[in-house]
Design a protein around this motif. Structure first.
Motif, PDB file in Angstrom:
ATOM      1  N   ARG A 184       0.858  -1.222   0.011  1.00 51.67           N
ATOM      2  CA  ARG A 184      -0.270  -0.028  -0.135  1.00 51.67           C
ATOM      3  C   ARG A 184       1.023   1.382   0.051  1.00 51.67           C
ATOM      4  O   ARG A 184       1.864   1.265   0.607  1.00 51.67           O
ATOM      5  CB  ARG A 184      -0.922  -0.009   1.291  1.00 51.67           C
ATOM      6  CG  ARG A 184      -1.894  -1.025   1.366  1.00 51.67           C
ATOM      7  CD  ARG A 184      -2.885  -0.981   2.232  1.00 51.67           C
ATOM      8  NE  ARG A 184      -3.864  -2.006   2.540  1.00 51.67           N
ATOM      9  CZ  ARG A 184      -5.015  -2.073   3.009  1.00 51.67           C
ATOM     10  NH1 ARG A 184      -5.486  -0.906   3.995  1.00 51.67           N
ATOM     11  NH2 ARG A 184      -5.641  -3.181   3.274  1.00 51.67           N
ATOM     12  N   SER A 185       0.391   2.323  -0.730  1.00 56.09           N
ATOM     13  CA  SER A 185       1.032   3.425  -0.724  1.00 56.09           C
ATOM     14  C   SER A 185       0.716   4.374   0.512  1.00 56.09           C
ATOM     15  O   SER A 185      -0.194   4.389   0.709  1.00 56.09           O
ATOM     16  CB  SER A 185       0.944   4.323  -2.002  1.00 56.09           C
ATOM     17  OG  SER A 185       1.587   5.430  -1.902  1.00 56.09           O
ATOM     18  N   THR A 186       1.767   4.760   1.210  1.00 55.50           N
ATOM     19  CA  THR A 186       1.541   5.583   2.445  1.00 55.50           C
ATOM     20  C   THR A 186       1.977   7.089   2.400  1.00 55.50           C
ATOM     21  O   THR A 186       1.765   7.670   3.564  1.00 55.50           O
ATOM     22  CB  THR A 186       2.463   4.651   3.609  1.00 55.50           C
ATOM     23  OG1 THR A 186       3.897   4.988   3.236  1.00 55.50           O
ATOM     24  CG2 THR A 186       2.228   3.394   3.640  1.00 55.50           C
ATOM     25  N   GLU A 195       9.619   3.476   2.689  1.00 56.60           N
ATOM     26  CA  GLU A 195       8.468   3.255   3.371  1.00 56.60           C
ATOM     27  C   GLU A 195       8.528   1.845   4.131  1.00 56.60           C
ATOM     28  O   GLU A 195       7.619   1.383   4.836  1.00 56.60           O
ATOM     29  CB  GLU A 195       7.313   2.950   2.444  1.00 56.60           C
ATOM     30  CG  GLU A 195       6.712   4.363   1.909  1.00 56.60           C
ATOM     31  CD  GLU A 195       5.825   3.987   0.677  1.00 56.60           C
ATOM     32  OE1 GLU A 195       4.700   4.047   0.950  1.00 56.60           O
ATOM     33  OE2 GLU A 195       5.900   4.046  -0.589  1.00 56.60           O
TER      34      GLU A 195
END
Length: 287
Positions: A62-64, A93
């Motif tokens: 997931r992109s954070t 990340e």
């Protein structure tokens, strides 16, 4: 899923690609785009769009990062089928490098042959200014890692891929030719810079000494993405156009404090020229 039950990397690529194929809605994208911080609005201009959040895709992280929507957008742009990544994954990340680059292998498996990679970066060349766009002609891998370290899957690419044309010279020439057609919100014609992108791991911005070192080594801009993706693009035999939005000046002797919000703000101001250039490239490129 436990580590012991996790599919081999090549199988993860296949399973992710098969899932996306089931959601393409009849599109057959040959052009992929990866949009960096503050540049994701191009994805909102896709016609007849299909949206696919990363968290729905098998094996995807997931992109954070703020400013990254974290989804694929699939549809029509300038009359061509495209697949756009609104947001990417970064080494900083906490993801393993191979997880960071998984989407590039998946794009290749989907039949993408042309990849436009964009990012926001600091300008180390004194001839640049904040708000410029720089065509990436080459890079320095200063991340401390390489996504191809480890066993090589011959279905993904050769053991020792060539990097002499990682940023396609014909695509660079086409983008330069098209720049005269692009106007900004102020009506001014786009002036494109060219240079070497230095990729670092982040997430800290660079110290003055680090910037002096990178500039001495030949870097014109610096950022925290792109290099791993381009390595894998070369491994997958994709042709790449790389574009950096210069969001701040990163001159070691003149360094001022910087925040991510400032980076996104300048990227937002540059969007009309950026979007104009990418749309013109997609329209004219032969795939």
């Amino acid at each position: 899923m436990t580590e012991a039950n996790t599919p081999a990397y090549g199988q993860q690529v296949k399973e992710a690609a098969e899932y996306i194929k089931s959601r393409l809605g009849g599109y057959t994208p040959s052009i992929g785009l990866i949009l960096g911080s503050g540049l994701g609005d191009l994805g909102d201009q896709i016609e007849e769009a299909v949206y696919l959040p990363y968290e729905e895709i098998p094996h995807f992280p997931r992109s954070t990062v703020e400013g990254h929507a974290g989804r694929f957008v699939i549809g029509k742009l300038e009359g061509k089928d495209v697949i756009i990544m609104q947001g990417r994954f970064h080494y900083y990340e906490g993801y393993a490098m191979r997880k960071v680059v998984l989407p590039v292998y998946v794009l290749a498996k989907l039949g993408v042959g042309t990849l436009v990679i964009t990012n926001a970066g600091g300008g180390m060349n004194r001839g640049f200014k904040a708000g410029d766009l720089m065509l990436i002609t080459d890079h320095l891998n200063m991340t401390g890692d390489n996504p191809l370290i480890g066993p090589n899957d011959p279905e993904l690419g050769v053991r020792f891929p060539d990097m002499s044309r990682a940023y396609d010279p014909e695509y660079i020439a086409l983008a330069k030719k098209l720049a005269s057609e692009v106007k900004g919100a102020d009506g001014e014609t786009l002036v494109l810079q060219e240079g070497v992108y230095a990729g670092i791991s982040g997430p800290t911005y660079e110290t003055p000494a680090e910037l002096k070192m990178l500039a001495y080594l030949g870097g014109d801009a610096v950022g925290m993405s792109t290099v791993p993706e381009v390595i894998v693009a070369s491994h997958s035999k994709l042709r790449v156009l790389g574009i950096t939005c210069i969001t701040d000046m990163a001159i070691g002797d003149e360094l001022e404090p910087l925040t991510h919000e400032q980076v996104v703000k300048v990227a937002n101001q540059t969007k009309p020229k950026f979007i104009g250039l990418v749309r013109a490239f997609v329209r004219e490129v032969q795939v």
